[in-house]
Design a protein around this motif. Structure first.
Motif, PDB file in Angstrom:
ATOM      1  N   ASP A  59      18.796 -24.697 -20.979  1.00  9.00           N
ATOM      2  CA  ASP A  59      18.475 -26.137 -21.216  1.00  9.00           C
ATOM      3  C   ASP A  59      17.323 -26.864 -20.359  1.00  9.00           C
ATOM      4  N   ASN A  60      17.455 -26.136 -18.923  1.00  7.86           N
ATOM      5  CA  ASN A  60      16.405 -26.723 -18.147  1.00  7.86           C
ATOM      6  C   ASN A  60      14.952 -26.678 -18.659  1.00  7.86           C
ATOM      7  N   TYR A  61      14.692 -25.577 -19.379  1.00  8.25           N
ATOM      8  CA  TYR A  61      13.305 -25.202 -19.626  1.00  8.25           C
ATOM      9  C   TYR A  61      13.065 -26.108 -20.768  1.00  8.25           C
ATOM     10  N   VAL A  62      14.074 -26.307 -21.690  1.00 11.91           N
ATOM     11  CA  VAL A  62      14.051 -27.257 -22.824  1.00 11.91           C
ATOM     12  C   VAL A  62      13.786 -28.692 -22.419  1.00 11.91           C
ATOM     13  N   VAL A  63      14.200 -28.912 -21.462  1.00 16.51           N
ATOM     14  CA  VAL A  63      14.266 -30.601 -20.919  1.00 16.51           C
ATOM     15  C   VAL A  63      12.739 -30.379 -20.445  1.00 16.51           C
ATOM     16  N   ALA A  64      12.189 -29.454 -19.465  1.00 12.74           N
ATOM     17  CA  ALA A  64      11.079 -29.399 -19.001  1.00 12.74           C
ATOM     18  C   ALA A  64       9.836 -29.431 -19.899  1.00 12.74           C
ATOM     19  N   LEU A  65      10.038 -28.657 -20.972  1.00  7.11           N
ATOM     20  CA  LEU A  65       8.982 -28.716 -22.286  1.00  7.11           C
ATOM     21  C   LEU A  65       9.042 -29.729 -23.116  1.00  7.11           C
ATOM     22  N   SER A  66       9.947 -30.597 -23.010  1.00  9.30           N
ATOM     23  CA  SER A  66      10.194 -31.624 -23.963  1.00  9.30           C
ATOM     24  C   SER A  66       9.680 -33.105 -23.447  1.00  9.30           C
ATOM     25  N   ASP A  67       9.710 -32.936 -22.143  1.00 11.50           N
ATOM     26  CA  ASP A  67       9.189 -34.399 -21.184  1.00 11.50           C
ATOM     27  C   ASP A  67       7.698 -34.234 -20.861  1.00 11.50           C
ATOM     28  N   SER A  73       1.855 -32.804 -15.694  1.00  7.66           N
ATOM     29  CA  SER A  73       1.781 -32.397 -14.433  1.00  7.66           C
ATOM     30  C   SER A  73       1.437 -30.852 -14.341  1.00  7.66           C
ATOM     31  N   LEU A  74       1.978 -30.121 -15.483  1.00  3.94           N
ATOM     32  CA  LEU A  74       1.413 -28.636 -15.603  1.00  3.94           C
ATOM     33  C   LEU A  74       0.159 -28.593 -15.877  1.00  3.94           C
ATOM     34  N   PHE A  75      -0.331 -29.216 -16.808  1.00  2.00           N
ATOM     35  CA  PHE A  75      -1.783 -29.249 -17.153  1.00  2.00           C
ATOM     36  C   PHE A  75      -2.622 -29.726 -16.189  1.00  2.00           C
ATOM     37  N   SER A  76      -2.100 -30.796 -15.369  1.00  2.00           N
ATOM     38  CA  SER A  76      -3.090 -31.325 -14.207  1.00  2.00           C
ATOM     39  C   SER A  76      -3.336 -30.184 -13.339  1.00  2.00           C
ATOM     40  N   ILE A  80      -6.690 -28.479 -11.911  1.00  2.00           N
ATOM     41  CA  ILE A  80      -7.077 -28.586 -10.299  1.00  2.00           C
ATOM     42  C   ILE A  80      -7.218 -27.061 -10.103  1.00  2.00           C
ATOM     43  N   ALA A  81      -6.513 -26.353 -10.431  1.00  2.00           N
ATOM     44  CA  ALA A  81      -6.427 -24.920  -9.838  1.00  2.00           C
ATOM     45  C   ALA A  81      -7.727 -24.115 -10.582  1.00  2.00           C
ATOM     46  N   ALA A  82      -8.029 -24.181 -11.750  1.00  2.00           N
ATOM     47  CA  ALA A  82      -9.017 -23.825 -12.418  1.00  2.00           C
ATOM     48  C   ALA A  82     -10.285 -24.194 -11.656  1.00  2.00           C
ATOM     49  N   LEU A  83     -10.318 -25.498 -11.372  1.00  2.00           N
ATOM     50  CA  LEU A  83     -11.867 -26.222 -10.984  1.00  2.00           C
ATOM     51  C   LEU A  83     -11.763 -25.683  -9.298  1.00  2.00           C
ATOM     52  N   GLY A  84     -10.805 -25.445  -8.759  1.00  2.00           N
ATOM     53  CA  GLY A  84     -10.698 -24.979  -7.441  1.00  2.00           C
ATOM     54  C   GLY A  84     -11.091 -23.712  -7.283  1.00  2.00           C
ATOM     55  N   THR A  85     -10.902 -22.893  -8.450  1.00  2.00           N
ATOM     56  CA  THR A  85     -11.057 -21.296  -8.210  1.00  2.00           C
ATOM     57  C   THR A  85     -12.691 -21.406  -8.728  1.00  2.00           C
ATOM     58  N   MET A  86     -13.062 -21.977  -9.484  1.00  2.00           N
ATOM     59  CA  MET A  86     -14.670 -21.997  -9.994  1.00  2.00           C
ATOM     60  C   MET A  86     -15.519 -22.608  -8.988  1.00  2.00           C
TER      61      MET A  86
END
Length: 182
Positions: A59-67, A73-76, A80-86
């Motif tokens: 259920d925790n994953y269902v809540v996290a993926l539906s909010d 926050s995940l995509f942000s 940030i990680a991709a730009l820092g890596t590049m």
């Protein structure tokens, strides 16, 4: 097994203890149900008569993926990680190439300059960057004195400050593995 081969097991044991085990604990907690006790989650393995069974709560994953807050926050974080890596790649590979092509008498000095930040605590280095990037800090004073800007730049607490910190922290990790052994 020969004694020399035991050394090959050291990295595997290290990864198991300090990477796989903590990740397993986090996974266990994420699949448990929260409760007000110690520990603050239910057990995953429960006894049903004579046989144990897994009591997984996704259920925790269902809540996290539906909010939308968690998804943003995940995509942000990924952006940030991709730009820092590049940015680390764009700065680190030319540095490694220059280090590899430099004269042999300069290589130890250049390599020391790459490794030098590791001799100081990470927390102290972060605080130093805070001292550099604040509105009233030395970076803005230098830019104002040179006439490059008219008003102090607001860099602290911005995405640029995060990128500067990420690139500074991880640039040696991009340079060192890319530098061939000599």
């Amino acid at each position: 097994m020969m004694p020399e081969r035991w050394f090959a097991l050291l990295p595997a044991v290290w990864l198991a203890l300090f990477v796989a085990l903590p990740l397993g604990i986090v996974l266990k907690i994420s699949l448990a149900e929260a409760r007000l006790a110690m520990p603050p989650y239910t057990a995953l393995l429960v006894w049903d008569g004579d046989w144990p069974r897994l009591d997984l709560r996704p259920d925790n994953y269902v809540v996290a993926l539906s909010d939308s807050l968690y998804i943003r926050s995940l995509f942000s974080s990924l952006r940030i990680a991709a730009l820092g890596t590049m940015l680390s790649l764009l700065l680190g590979l030319p540095m490694a190439h220059g280090l590899a092509r430099s004269a042999s008498r300069w290589r130890p000095i250049l390599l020391t300059l790459v490794i030098l930040p590791f001799w100081t605590s990470f927390l102290i280095r972060v605080y130093a960057w805070i001292g550099i990037l604040k509105d009233e800090a030395c970076l803005n004073h230098a830019l104002l004195a040179l006439g490059l800007i008219d008003a102090p730049l607001v860099i602290m607490n911005t995405a640029w400050a995060v990128q500067i910190g990420l690139v500074y922290a991880y640039l040696p990790f991009m340079v060192l593995p890319s530098t061939p052994a000599w």
